[in-house]
Structure formats: C-alpha cells, structure tokens
Design a protein around this motif. Sequence first.
Motif, PDB file in Angstrom:
ATOM      1  N   ILE A 182      22.459 -31.949 -69.388  1.00 17.75           N
ATOM      2  CA  ILE A 182      23.919 -31.800 -69.480  1.00 17.75           C
ATOM      3  C   ILE A 182      24.397 -30.672 -68.573  1.00 17.75           C
ATOM      4  CG2 ILE A 182      25.795 -31.092 -71.030  1.00 17.75           C
ATOM      5  CD1 ILE A 182      24.960 -34.013 -71.336  1.00 17.75           C
ATOM      6  N   SER A 183      23.644 -29.596 -68.548  1.00 15.80           N
ATOM      7  CA  SER A 183      24.007 -28.465 -67.690  1.00 15.80           C
ATOM      8  C   SER A 183      24.018 -28.882 -66.218  1.00 15.80           C
ATOM      9  CB  SER A 183      23.029 -27.310 -67.913  1.00 15.80           C
ATOM     10  OG  SER A 183      23.301 -26.244 -67.027  1.00 15.80           O
ATOM     11  N   GLU A 184      22.981 -29.619 -65.794  1.00 16.82           N
ATOM     12  CA  GLU A 184      22.907 -30.072 -64.411  1.00 16.82           C
ATOM     13  C   GLU A 184      24.013 -31.077 -64.081  1.00 16.82           C
ATOM     14  OE1 GLU A 184      21.074 -29.072 -61.845  1.00 16.82           O
ATOM     15  OE2 GLU A 184      20.293 -27.497 -63.156  1.00 16.82           O
ATOM     16  N   PHE A 185      24.282 -31.961 -65.012  1.00 17.19           N
ATOM     17  CA  PHE A 185      25.308 -32.979 -64.781  1.00 17.19           C
ATOM     18  C   PHE A 185      26.680 -32.336 -64.565  1.00 17.19           C
ATOM     19  CE2 PHE A 185      28.613 -35.746 -66.682  1.00 17.19           C
ATOM     20  CZ  PHE A 185      28.555 -36.803 -65.783  1.00 17.19           C
ATOM     21  N   TYR A 186      27.056 -31.417 -65.452  1.00 18.38           N
ATOM     22  CA  TYR A 186      28.365 -30.770 -65.309  1.00 18.38           C
ATOM     23  C   TYR A 186      28.403 -29.838 -64.109  1.00 18.38           C
ATOM     24  CZ  TYR A 186      30.393 -32.585 -69.631  1.00 18.38           C
ATOM     25  OH  TYR A 186      30.917 -33.405 -70.593  1.00 18.38           O
ATOM     26  N   SER A 187      27.261 -29.255 -63.784  1.00 18.80           N
ATOM     27  CA  SER A 187      27.203 -28.396 -62.593  1.00 18.80           C
ATOM     28  C   SER A 187      27.547 -29.204 -61.346  1.00 18.80           C
ATOM     29  CB  SER A 187      25.802 -27.782 -62.469  1.00 18.80           C
ATOM     30  OG  SER A 187      25.715 -26.991 -61.298  1.00 18.80           O
ATOM     31  N   GLN A 188      27.010 -30.413 -61.255  1.00 18.88           N
ATOM     32  CA  GLN A 188      27.329 -31.299 -60.134  1.00 18.88           C
ATOM     33  C   GLN A 188      28.790 -31.757 -60.192  1.00 18.88           C
ATOM     34  OE1 GLN A 188      25.401 -32.318 -57.539  1.00 18.88           O
ATOM     35  NE2 GLN A 188      23.690 -31.049 -58.235  1.00 18.88           N
ATOM     36  N   LEU A 189      29.248 -32.072 -61.387  1.00 16.74           N
ATOM     37  CA  LEU A 189      30.588 -32.630 -61.549  1.00 16.74           C
ATOM     38  C   LEU A 189      31.669 -31.609 -61.219  1.00 16.74           C
ATOM     39  CD1 LEU A 189      31.323 -35.506 -62.451  1.00 16.74           C
ATOM     40  CD2 LEU A 189      31.696 -34.611 -64.752  1.00 16.74           C
ATOM     41  N   THR A 190      31.440 -30.358 -61.584  1.00 19.90           N
ATOM     42  CA  THR A 190      32.483 -29.339 -61.403  1.00 19.90           C
ATOM     43  C   THR A 190      32.668 -28.908 -59.958  1.00 19.90           C
ATOM     44  OG1 THR A 190      30.819 -27.662 -62.002  1.00 19.90           O
ATOM     45  CG2 THR A 190      32.332 -28.386 -63.736  1.00 19.90           C
ATOM     46  N   THR A 191      31.776 -29.349 -59.074  1.00 18.46           N
ATOM     47  CA  THR A 191      32.014 -29.030 -57.657  1.00 18.46           C
ATOM     48  C   THR A 191      33.218 -29.788 -57.115  1.00 18.46           C
ATOM     49  OG1 THR A 191      30.607 -30.849 -56.852  1.00 18.46           O
ATOM     50  CG2 THR A 191      29.530 -28.731 -57.313  1.00 18.46           C
ATOM     51  N   GLY A 192      33.552 -30.900 -57.792  1.00 13.88           N
ATOM     52  CA  GLY A 192      34.684 -31.697 -57.351  1.00 13.88           C
ATOM     53  C   GLY A 192      34.434 -32.480 -56.085  1.00 13.88           C
ATOM     54  N   LYS A 193      33.199 -32.513 -55.629  1.00 11.44           N
ATOM     55  CA  LYS A 193      32.875 -33.185 -54.362  1.00 11.44           C
ATOM     56  C   LYS A 193      31.996 -34.415 -54.550  1.00 11.44           C
ATOM     57  CE  LYS A 193      33.020 -28.782 -51.866  1.00 11.44           C
ATOM     58  NZ  LYS A 193      32.254 -27.798 -51.059  1.00 11.44           N
ATOM     59  N   THR A 194      31.812 -34.815 -55.799  1.00  9.66           N
ATOM     60  CA  THR A 194      30.880 -35.914 -56.044  1.00  9.66           C
ATOM     61  C   THR A 194      31.430 -36.846 -57.113  1.00  9.66           C
ATOM     62  OG1 THR A 194      28.576 -36.438 -56.538  1.00  9.66           O
ATOM     63  CG2 THR A 194      29.577 -34.694 -57.836  1.00  9.66           C
ATOM     64  N   THR A 195      30.957 -38.085 -57.108  1.00  8.44           N
ATOM     65  CA  THR A 195      31.349 -39.043 -58.134  1.00  8.44           C
ATOM     66  C   THR A 195      30.551 -38.798 -59.409  1.00  8.44           C
ATOM     67  OG1 THR A 195      29.679 -40.646 -57.456  1.00  8.44           O
ATOM     68  CG2 THR A 195      31.845 -40.769 -56.371  1.00  8.44           C
ATOM     69  N   LYS A 196      30.975 -39.399 -60.490  1.00  9.90           N
ATOM     70  CA  LYS A 196      30.240 -39.266 -61.743  1.00  9.90           C
ATOM     71  C   LYS A 196      28.838 -39.872 -61.622  1.00  9.90           C
ATOM     72  CE  LYS A 196      33.772 -40.990 -64.227  1.00  9.90           C
ATOM     73  NZ  LYS A 196      35.028 -40.768 -63.486  1.00  9.90           N
TER      74      LYS A 196
END
Length: 880
Positions: free
Chosen positions: A833-847
């Motif tokens: 979950i930590s890694e998933f949200y870390s990627q998501l919060t960059t705003g540069k990637t899709t879900k």
Amino acid sequence: MTKKLFTKKYSLHFNLQNFLRRKQVVVNSILLFTLAFYLTSLPITFANQPATKIPNVQFAPNPEKLIEKGEQLYQSGNFSQAVIVLQAAVRTYKLQKDNIYQAAALSNLALVYQQLGLLQEAENAINTSLNLLGWDVKDQKLKVNHQNSEPLEVLAQTFDIQAGLQLSVGQSEVSLTTSQRAEKLWQQLGNGDRVTYSRINQAQALRVSGFYRRALDTLQAVNKQLQTQPDSPMKVAGLRSLGNALQLAGDFEQSQQVLQQSINIAQNLKLPQDISIGEFSLGNTKRAAGDFASAIAHYQKAAEVAPTPFTKIQAQINQLSLLLETEKTADAKVLVPIIRSQLANLPLNHSSLYASIHFARTIKNLGGNQDIAQILAKTVQQAQTLGDRQAESYALGSLGEVYEQTQQWNEAQKLTQKALLIAQEIDASDIAYLWQWQLGRLLRAKGDITAAIAFYDAAVATLQSLRSDLVAVNRDVQFNFRDRVEPIYRQSVELLLQEKGENKPDLDKARKRIETLQLAELDNFFREACLNNQFVVLDRVVDQDNPHTAIFYPIILENQLAVILKLPNKPLIYKNNVVSRQQVEQVVMQLRKDIVQPEKTKKVKELSEQLYNWLIQPIADELKTSGVNTLVFIPDGLLRNIPMAVLYDGKEYLIEKYALALSPGLQLFTPQPLTKTNFNALAGGLSEIPKNEKFAPLPNVKNELNKIQKLGVRTTTLLNDQFISTILEKTINEQPYRIVHLATHGKFSSKATETFILAYDKRIYVGELDTLLKSRSEKRSEPVELLVLSACETASGDNRATLGLAGVAIKAGARSTLASLWNINDDSTAFFISEFYSQLTTGKTTKSEALRQAQIKMLKSDNYSRPAQWAPYVLVGNWL
C-alpha cells in the motif's frame, strides 16, 4: 408479459364454514388469497378431500351450497369441476340480483381459472367482479359510496386476488399499485391481518420490479408486525409467506428462522397441512443456501406429514430432483416408482400437468426415454383437453428434448417448433427461450450453422428481454443458471466463431455475446438487474484517448480457448488454441491452489507458463509491434480467479512487461485520471477485531493508514470503534472524497449474501455497500475515483467467488477498485500500500502503472518476491 413455470406457489386460507349464515360478513365468502410466490418446483394446491362427482347444477337454487361445494373441489384440486359449480353460483346470484355475492363468487372463479392457466378468463372474472362492486376498471376509481363494510371487504379481497394475477403475468408495477389499494381498504376496515398480507404482496412486487432494498425494508416491517400477533392459522400463513419472500431476496438465515417459527406454531395448533407446506418451504430455503442434506430431510418430512396428495407429491419430486443433483442415484431410483404411482391418481388440473412434466424432466438422466416420452405425450393430450396452452408448450418442448437425446432430429425439431409457436402466441417468453435454444442445438446437430445461429440469437434476445424477471422471479432459472442460461451464451459464441465467409467470424458480436453472459452472471449474483448506469464503450476509450492500451478478451469454450484482441484503431484480432475447457480449468484451479503456497514457486511458474502460451503467446508479436504498455483484461469464467500479472513467459512475468487492469465488461464508468488536486481520502479500518468475529487481528492497519497520510494524501481516518457503518455513511457525505480506503477483513463470494466488508459494529454486505456509498450521490456529484480494499479475500473453494469482487466494484459506484484475490500477511500489505500510494501521489502515472510499479518493487525485494505475496492485487475498472 411473462408467465412463470414450475414456480407459482399460492398460500390460501379458507374460512367458509359459516357461509350459510346469509348475512354474515362477506369476508368469509372469498377464498382468501395471500400472495403468489415464485419458488422452485410446482404450484401447491391445498387439498382436504378427494374430488367429488358433481351433479347437474345449472339451475341449483342454493348458491351458498354451490360455493361450499366449489371450495371443496378447489381444495381437492378438481379445478375443472370447481369452475362448473362456481359458474352456476355466479348465474344464480345474478338472477337474484345480489351483486355483492355475485362479485365474491366471481373472485373465487378467477382463482380457479388461474390454477387452470386460463389467465384471460381469470382477468375477465376479476373485472366483472370489480364492476359489480362499483369500481371503474378504466378510470381506476370507486364510482359509488358503499354504506356498509360488506362490499368494501369483498372489494379489498378482490384487489388482493387481482394483484396476484397481475404478478403472475409479469405486471409487477401494476400489481404493486393494486396491493397498495387493497392495503388502504383493509386499513379503513381495521383488519390488521389483511393489511399485513397486502404488504407482503407489495414486497414481492417490489422485488420483481428490481426495488431490492425497498422490498427488504417492507419485509422487515412485516416481520415486526407478525411477531406481535397471537398465534393463529393466519399468522402461520403470514410467516410462511414472509419466509418465502426472504428466501427470494437471498436472506437465507432469516428465511430459515421465520419458516421454522411458522412450522412451530402450526405444530402447536395441530395444522398438518401448514406443517407440510412449511417443511417444503424450509427445504427450498436450505436448498438455495446450499445445505442439500438438510433440504432433502425437510422434503422428506413435508411428504411424511402431508395430508393431501398434491403437497406430498410436490415435496417428493423436489426431493427426487435434489437426490439426482447430489448424485444419490440409488435413493432416487427408490423414489421414482412411488411418485409415478401417485401421479396416476391425481385429478386432472394445471397442477397435476406440471407435476407430470416436472417428474419427467427430473428423471430424464436416469434413462428410460420411452417411458418418459409416454408420460409427456399423455400430458400433451391432457393439456389440450384442459385448454392449458402453457402446459401444452412445456410438455411438447420437453418431449422434443427426449427425441433430441435419442438423436431423432426431425421429430425433435417438429415438436420443438410447435412448442415455440404456442409459447410465442401466449407470450410465454420464459419458456420460449428454452425452445429457441433447443432448435439452435438441433439445427447445429444437423449441420445448419447459419439457421442455428439465428435461433441462438433469438434465445439470447429473449433472455435479455427477461433480464429482471429471470433473476428476481423465475426460481427454476435461478436454481439452474449454469445449466439453463450460461450454456446458451457459450454455445452461441462457439457457433459464431465457426462461421465462414465474408467478414466472418463476426468477432465484435462474439465478444459482446460473452459480455452479455457476464452481465447475466452479475444479475444472477445480485438477484436483480444491476448494471443500468451510463457507461463509456472501452473501444472508444482506447481508440480516441489511450493509444497505448489493448483490450484482451479470453473466452473459454468447450473445445477451444479463444482470444479476441482489440488494439488501438485496428480491427479485432482472433486467435485460438485447441484445448478443452476441462484442461484450461484444471490448470487454472491448480494454479490458484498452488500460488498461495510460498514453497511452490517453481510449480506456479510451470502452470503460469502454460497459461501464457495459451493466452498471450499467440498474439505476442502483435502486442510488441503495437507499442501498447497496458492490457485491460475482461477475463472469462475461472480465469477471473487468478491475477493476469502472474502469467510467465519463461523469463519474465507479464506484470514486468505491461500495466494490467480488469474490467467486468466492454463498458466502464467514464474514465478520468486522478490528479494531485483531487487527492483526498476517507480511510477506515480495523486493527482490533470485534469479539463476535473470528478473523485474525490486523496490527499493521494503523501504520498502513498513517503512511497514506504521510505521503501527502488529505485523509479522514476512521479506526476501530470509529469505523462503524453509521459513522462511515455520515462521513462519506461530508466531503467529496475521491478515494475510499478500507483496511479491514472482507470476503468475496459467488453469493451476494456472503460477500461483505467487516466494520466494527457489523458486516457490511454488498447490497448495503451500494446503499451506503451511493447515498453520497444525493449530496455529492463527484464519484469515488478509487476504492481500495486492502485486506479482503475471495472465499476459498468457491470457483466463482470473484463475482463478489466485481459485484462490490459495481455496487460501490467507484470508477476503480483495488483489491486482493487472497489473504496476504499484514506487513506485506502495508509495504504494498505504501508503494502504491507513493507511485500514485507523484501525479505522473496511471493507477494501473502505480499498481505495476508497486508489484515490481515487491517482486525485486528480498522479503516479498514470491507470487503469493505480490501477485494477488488486482485493479478493476478505470485504469487511468
């Protein structure tokens, strides 16, 4: 307009003992109709004595005696003679110019017509009765002011009968209005018992109309009313009706409790008929819940205590069908001659016709086709004698199926065509689709593929027109979805892919056909037509906005695994592997079993590579040259049970090459990417498990929720005793949350009644989740963009459990749902979950890419590299 087969069940009470007291309240002059319930099996007829030969009664002077005789004949199942007697009573009352009693007799006559399948005659009798009572059938209003209660009581009961008739022919919304009209009259008359019955009628009409929640709320209120009433035969029937309705609504536990209470009261009051019917209903509920041993025991009990032949034989036929379904063939063979001998002694009526048909269809797999054909041929003749065209159609089609089994194609085709013609003439769509399917099979066997496809198309179209009715009413179809509905779609697709010629096969039609099956499966799961929202077609999303996304349609057929691929702005591509359904399912089931065992990584790779070679390898070159980086799968059948991420090419897993997502169908909510500006989340979870639950603690939940907040997501947190259903519902309305993250136990099952998310105060079942999360739409226009279920799992041993995951995704109304297919240890979940949200919060990637990167991070780590730890997470819906 639809007519139900093998499924009408009427709970009737008679109170005519004092009818000869001429001025007694007219309530006693009507066969008290309570409710038409649609369960499995046959109509119940309440018989107290054998049929009696009727003298010439055309000019009988005593109509009260005729009504009494008509009741006896009705109870004994001798409906044809009952019609003669009641018609004579109607004529006599007409000569006496007694409108009230003539109306009462006509209402009784309507009930008998209904049992004979003469629905138009029943409707005419009802309308004549209403006119005599001063009701304007056209304007739907009372034209006269009655000075006493007698005509109003007859009118109220006539409305109750009319509501049941309307429900039996598919007019559920009209039936609801009629039941509400009856309730108002009963309230005016101060008759609480009848108010309760009218409300049960309303609940059934609501259920059939698709108003699931309103129906359940009504039933709960009715149950409270019944619990306050003193024990009586009326209370017994009311509780039984309620238990049957709860069973239809999928609330098996409460259905069992209410039906058992009905039986207990009937035993105390020494009512053997009600005991038998209650045991039968309880058997149906146990059967629907999957408790087959208990169901058989209740059917046995129902037959043992039944004081009448119809209730006894009905219970025995249901017992027989369940014995065969559970492969207890020896026990079944003992029961067959017992039922056969009793059938010969039943009076000829609508119920006995269907008893014969149901018996013949039940024993068809035991062999003895000649005997079965004789039973059905005789039933055809009897149906023609009675003028029961619905029963005639069903018997003819069933006889055609016998000839199909013996490969007498021409004779089978003639019989089936005749059955279909009758079904279409009487607008009996819920049997017409069976004969359309049967003709498709017969023409396919004769090698006429084009004509076979036409009949399969017709069967699918008929099923679509029946979509709500099939899931809400027709329990015969509900019980046998995998046998009576699913094969139509799969066989149809198989035929479509065999077509030769210009622009053939029609790949678009084939994939839409399999999607229609998937929607039907979800409808069957919820027992209501559930996908009625506005969606965007996936092809348009890919062609116009997402040129790097491919849509993948694997289809499991009997003798091949087909793959239809949609690449951006290109025609559909079709590939297939000649491999049997059993082979594919065996590999999938073994993989699903092994993947959760960390020590079996090598075996998992072997099985995953086999699936990769079947599914991906045939189109690997097209994928590579297309430049796509995301695959959206619409998985079929058991393929839903495994994450596509784990497919292995011998060197790499599929997740290492592509971002992946799942879709329940060819359409989805209008896709929209998450942006940092709308990153706000409602996060709830349980680190402490309620005392009444047996789930393992989730000590890392608090840490998981804190990490989300630390990554820059604006978060409102509900933990442990704050994570209760009422607070969750209230909080979700306060802000336009775009993310709802629930770190709690839950289960996805093939049954909606076993699919839930655990809150601190209760289990929130999938039906309630719909109401809870969508309540925000009354105040908030913004949808939930992402629903995360971080500790849920699919039910073990349930091959169709992922229907629950798709169901939750749809009912939550979220654009995307992230969940796990099996339970993972608490610390690996927190890491993911930590890694998933870390990627998501960059705003540069899709879900989907955020999911991919989080899984690769786990795959490359020392602690979480086994598929059991990184593979279970799947994204359903919008992948952007």
